[in-house]
Write a protein that holds these residues in place. Sequence first.
Motif, PDB file in Angstrom:
ATOM      1  N   CYS A  20       0.913  -1.175   0.150  1.00  8.28           N
ATOM      2  CA  CYS A  20       0.091   0.209   0.474  1.00  8.28           C
ATOM      3  C   CYS A  20       0.935   1.184  -0.270  1.00  8.28           C
ATOM      4  O   CYS A  20       0.809   2.329  -0.828  1.00  8.28           O
TER       5      CYS A  20
ATOM      6  N   GLU B  30      -7.545   2.919  -4.330  1.00 10.54           N
ATOM      7  CA  GLU B  30      -8.856   1.845  -4.506  1.00 10.54           C
ATOM      8  C   GLU B  30      -7.381   0.554  -5.459  1.00 10.54           C
ATOM      9  O   GLU B  30      -8.466  -0.582  -5.120  1.00 10.54           O
ATOM     10  N   GLU B  31      -7.280   1.068  -5.709  1.00 11.96           N
ATOM     11  CA  GLU B  31      -4.945   0.710  -6.278  1.00 11.96           C
ATOM     12  C   GLU B  31      -5.109  -0.661  -4.853  1.00 11.96           C
ATOM     13  O   GLU B  31      -4.881  -1.393  -5.523  1.00 11.96           O
TER      14      GLU B  31
ATOM     15  N   ILE C  53      -6.685  -0.934  -2.156  1.00 12.48           N
ATOM     16  CA  ILE C  53      -6.993  -1.721  -1.341  1.00 12.48           C
ATOM     17  C   ILE C  53      -7.125  -3.260  -1.943  1.00 12.48           C
ATOM     18  O   ILE C  53      -7.281  -4.423  -1.770  1.00 12.48           O
ATOM     19  N   ALA C  54      -6.835  -2.924  -3.678  1.00 18.44           N
ATOM     20  CA  ALA C  54      -7.677  -4.358  -4.692  1.00 18.44           C
ATOM     21  C   ALA C  54      -5.964  -4.750  -4.508  1.00 18.44           C
ATOM     22  O   ALA C  54      -5.717  -6.072  -4.579  1.00 18.44           O
ATOM     23  N   GLU C  55      -4.888  -4.015  -4.093  1.00 15.94           N
ATOM     24  CA  GLU C  55      -3.581  -4.858  -4.550  1.00 15.94           C
ATOM     25  C   GLU C  55      -2.809  -5.654  -2.969  1.00 15.94           C
ATOM     26  O   GLU C  55      -2.712  -6.326  -2.500  1.00 15.94           O
TER      27      GLU C  55
ATOM     28  N   VAL D  77      -6.286  -8.073   2.145  1.00 12.84           N
ATOM     29  CA  VAL D  77      -7.485  -7.367   2.277  1.00 12.84           C
ATOM     30  C   VAL D  77      -7.701  -6.722   3.654  1.00 12.84           C
ATOM     31  O   VAL D  77      -9.123  -6.701   3.892  1.00 12.84           O
TER      32      VAL D  77
END
Length: 64
Positions: free
Chosen positions: A16, A48-49, A51-53, A57
């Motif tokens: 992150c 959002e990127e 969160i996706a990576e 989670v």
Amino acid sequence: MRVFVDPDLCMGCGVCESIAPDIFELGDELHAKVILDPIPEKYRYVVEEAIAECPEVAIQITEE
Ligand code: SF4
């Protein structure tokens, strides 16, 4: 927008922070911290990127 990193889920991998260094910081901690609160709307895409990576989670948007 407000974002929360769950310290029980985060494993401190740093993904992150590498995606959004203005928003997340590891420092000496074992888990990431959110360093911008609230987070300006212009950062939504990188949040959002992240969160996706995030492999655990561990990142959530808590307030739009
Ligand atoms: S990407 Fe997820 S698991 Fe890795 S440091 Fe960030 S919040 Fe923690």
